[in-house]
Design a protein around this motif. Structure first.
Motif, PDB file in Angstrom:
ATOM      1  N   VAL A  21      29.442  47.725  81.635  1.00 19.99           N
ATOM      2  CA  VAL A  21      30.309  48.059  82.784  1.00 19.99           C
ATOM      3  C   VAL A  21      31.112  49.324  82.477  1.00 19.99           C
ATOM      4  O   VAL A  21      31.226  50.213  83.335  1.00 19.99           O
ATOM      5  N   LEU A  22      31.652  49.425  81.260  1.00 16.18           N
ATOM      6  CA  LEU A  22      32.408  50.622  80.872  1.00 16.18           C
ATOM      7  C   LEU A  22      31.514  51.864  80.874  1.00 16.18           C
ATOM      8  O   LEU A  22      31.947  52.944  81.294  1.00 16.18           O
ATOM      9  N   ASN A  23      30.273  51.700  80.429  1.00 17.66           N
ATOM     10  CA  ASN A  23      29.315  52.821  80.471  1.00 17.66           C
ATOM     11  C   ASN A  23      29.080  53.280  81.904  1.00 17.66           C
ATOM     12  O   ASN A  23      29.042  54.476  82.191  1.00 17.66           O
ATOM     13  N   ILE A  24      28.934  52.306  82.819  1.00 22.07           N
ATOM     14  CA  ILE A  24      28.693  52.629  84.237  1.00 22.07           C
ATOM     15  C   ILE A  24      29.928  53.294  84.854  1.00 22.07           C
ATOM     16  O   ILE A  24      29.795  54.278  85.594  1.00 22.07           O
ATOM     17  N   GLY A  32      29.234  58.594  69.379  1.00 20.74           N
ATOM     18  CA  GLY A  32      28.878  58.902  70.770  1.00 20.74           C
ATOM     19  C   GLY A  32      29.661  58.071  71.772  1.00 20.74           C
ATOM     20  O   GLY A  32      30.568  57.311  71.405  1.00 20.74           O
ATOM     21  N   ALA A  33      29.309  58.206  73.044  1.00 23.09           N
ATOM     22  CA  ALA A  33      30.112  57.641  74.139  1.00 23.09           C
ATOM     23  C   ALA A  33      29.668  56.252  74.605  1.00 23.09           C
ATOM     24  O   ALA A  33      30.337  55.640  75.431  1.00 23.09           O
ATOM     25  N   LYS A  34      28.523  55.747  74.100  1.00 16.54           N
ATOM     26  CA  LYS A  34      28.075  54.414  74.533  1.00 16.54           C
ATOM     27  C   LYS A  34      29.024  53.348  73.957  1.00 16.54           C
ATOM     28  O   LYS A  34      29.213  53.268  72.749  1.00 16.54           O
ATOM     29  N   HIS A  35      29.556  52.515  74.853  1.00 19.12           N
ATOM     30  CA  HIS A  35      30.590  51.570  74.431  1.00 19.12           C
ATOM     31  C   HIS A  35      30.070  50.460  73.518  1.00 19.12           C
ATOM     32  O   HIS A  35      30.870  49.820  72.836  1.00 19.12           O
ATOM     33  N   GLN A  36      28.759  50.228  73.495  1.00 18.54           N
ATOM     34  CA  GLN A  36      28.205  49.228  72.563  1.00 18.54           C
ATOM     35  C   GLN A  36      28.539  49.605  71.115  1.00 18.54           C
ATOM     36  O   GLN A  36      28.717  48.742  70.257  1.00 18.54           O
TER      37      GLN A  36
END
Length: 345
Positions: free
Chosen positions: A229-232, A288-292
């Motif tokens: 959801v944060l990525n979206i 990087g920016a991916k929240h995982q």
């Protein structure tokens, strides 16, 4: 087919690199943890620490390690993790690179609630430890609602700069109220509040560890489950709606989680600022920016930062201490100005 396999290979390489970086951060925390156990007015050699951990130390060594140093070290790591993840969430839901629970006034709101409670009790020891995170959550939550309401405009939503300016204004107002409140405090409570405002790890016993831990154990998995959801949300509101995300509902849940993490952390550490700003930024540069990967990396960087700050603060002017919040601010203020200058450009 080859293009897809190339993408898969590059993604796997990126994942391996990120796992390696997370492992390095864990190792750095463990090393700092060991150094911190050896740091203090009464010196314990590494061998004495190891013997004490295995039950072979004398009574004094056990008292120093188990009752004073270990709880404080664990709290420093947990507080850093909580504040950094809180900052990562705020930056994700507001799309504002300068969002941080300290800068936006959420920490100040939590502090005001704790201070109000303490000022109406004759001694800080009378305050039930497990109630402090709840009170901090209420104070932080009320502040977040005020900031959110004042920042929101019907057809524009929340713009990053309006959110930042509103948060700074609300934080200034709360700080003024806290200064007025200090006038009615007893000398003992005033000393406690002064220490709290400076960002000292004051709740340094096992009760405070156990009062903070449940909040992190519940909220960390919840936030991590919302990584997608944060990525979206980072793609922008229109894209998020197109992908089926219920934006305002998700934002409210994530904001509540961020407030819970910040409030619980502040209730045992005082006003430590900039961790929620620096932690996610350094993590973003590393993984990087991916929240995982961004969320766990932010937690580890934040934990390492506060633990290092507390260890430096305890050792640099022995037997006196510099609060961890001051050490972090010395590092964080220039970094904040650098980010502000870069964003203006």
């Amino acid at each position: 087919m080859s293009h897809n396999s190339f993408l898969t290979a590059s993604q796997q390489k990126a994942r391996k690199k990120n796992f390696f970086i997370l492992s390095i951060l864990v190792v750095l925390i463990v090393i700092t943890f060991v150094i911190s156990m050896n740091t203090g007015v009464i010196k314990l050699t590494p061998m004495e620490v190891i013997r004490t951990l295995f039950g072979q130390g004398d009574a004094q060594q056990q008292l120093i390690l188990y009752e004073f140093r270990l709880p404080r070290i664990i709290i420093a790591v947990l507080v850093g993790m909580g504040l950094a993840v809180s900052g990562a969430i705020l930056q994700g839901i507001s799309k504002n690179a300068l969002a941080d629970p300290g800068i936006l006034g959420i920490n100040a709101g939590a502090g005001l609630a704790v201070m109000l409670f303490i000022s109406f009790f004759p001694a800080t020891t009378a305050a039930p430890v497990y109630l402090l995170p709840v009170l901090a959550f209420v104070g932080a939550g009320f502040t977040a609602i005020v900031i959110y309401t004042l920042s929101y405009k019907r057809h524009e939503g929340i713009t990053p700069m309006r959110l930042l300016l509103t948060g700074i204004a609300v934080a200034a107002g709360i700080s003024s109220a806290m200064i007025v409140l200090t006038l009615r405090l007893s000398p003992e409570n005033y000393q406690f509040v002064a220490t709290w405002l400076a960002g000292s790890i004051w709740g340094s016993n096992w009760k405070f560890v156990f009062s903070l831990l449940p909040w992190l154990l519940i909220l960390f998995p919840f936030v991590y489950a919302k990584s997608r959801v944060l990525n979206i949300l980072n793609l922008g509101d229109l894209t998020a709606v197109g992908l089926g995300a219920s934006i305002e509902k998700e934002r409210r849940w994530l904001l509540a989680a961020s407030v819970g993490l910040a409030g619980a952390s502040v209730s045992v550490s005082g006003g430590i600022g900039f961790v929620g700003l620096i932690g996610p930024h350094l993590a973003r540069q590393l993984v990087g920016a991916k929240h995982q990967f961004l969320l766990p990396a932010s937690a580890l960087v934040g934990g390492l930062l506060v633990l290092m700050a507390d260890t430096i603060g305890r050792s640099i002017l022995e037997p006196s201490e510099i609060p961890a919040g001051i050490v972090v601010a010395v590092l964080g203020a220039p970094y904040f100005l650098y980010l502000l200058a870069r964003i203006k450009e």
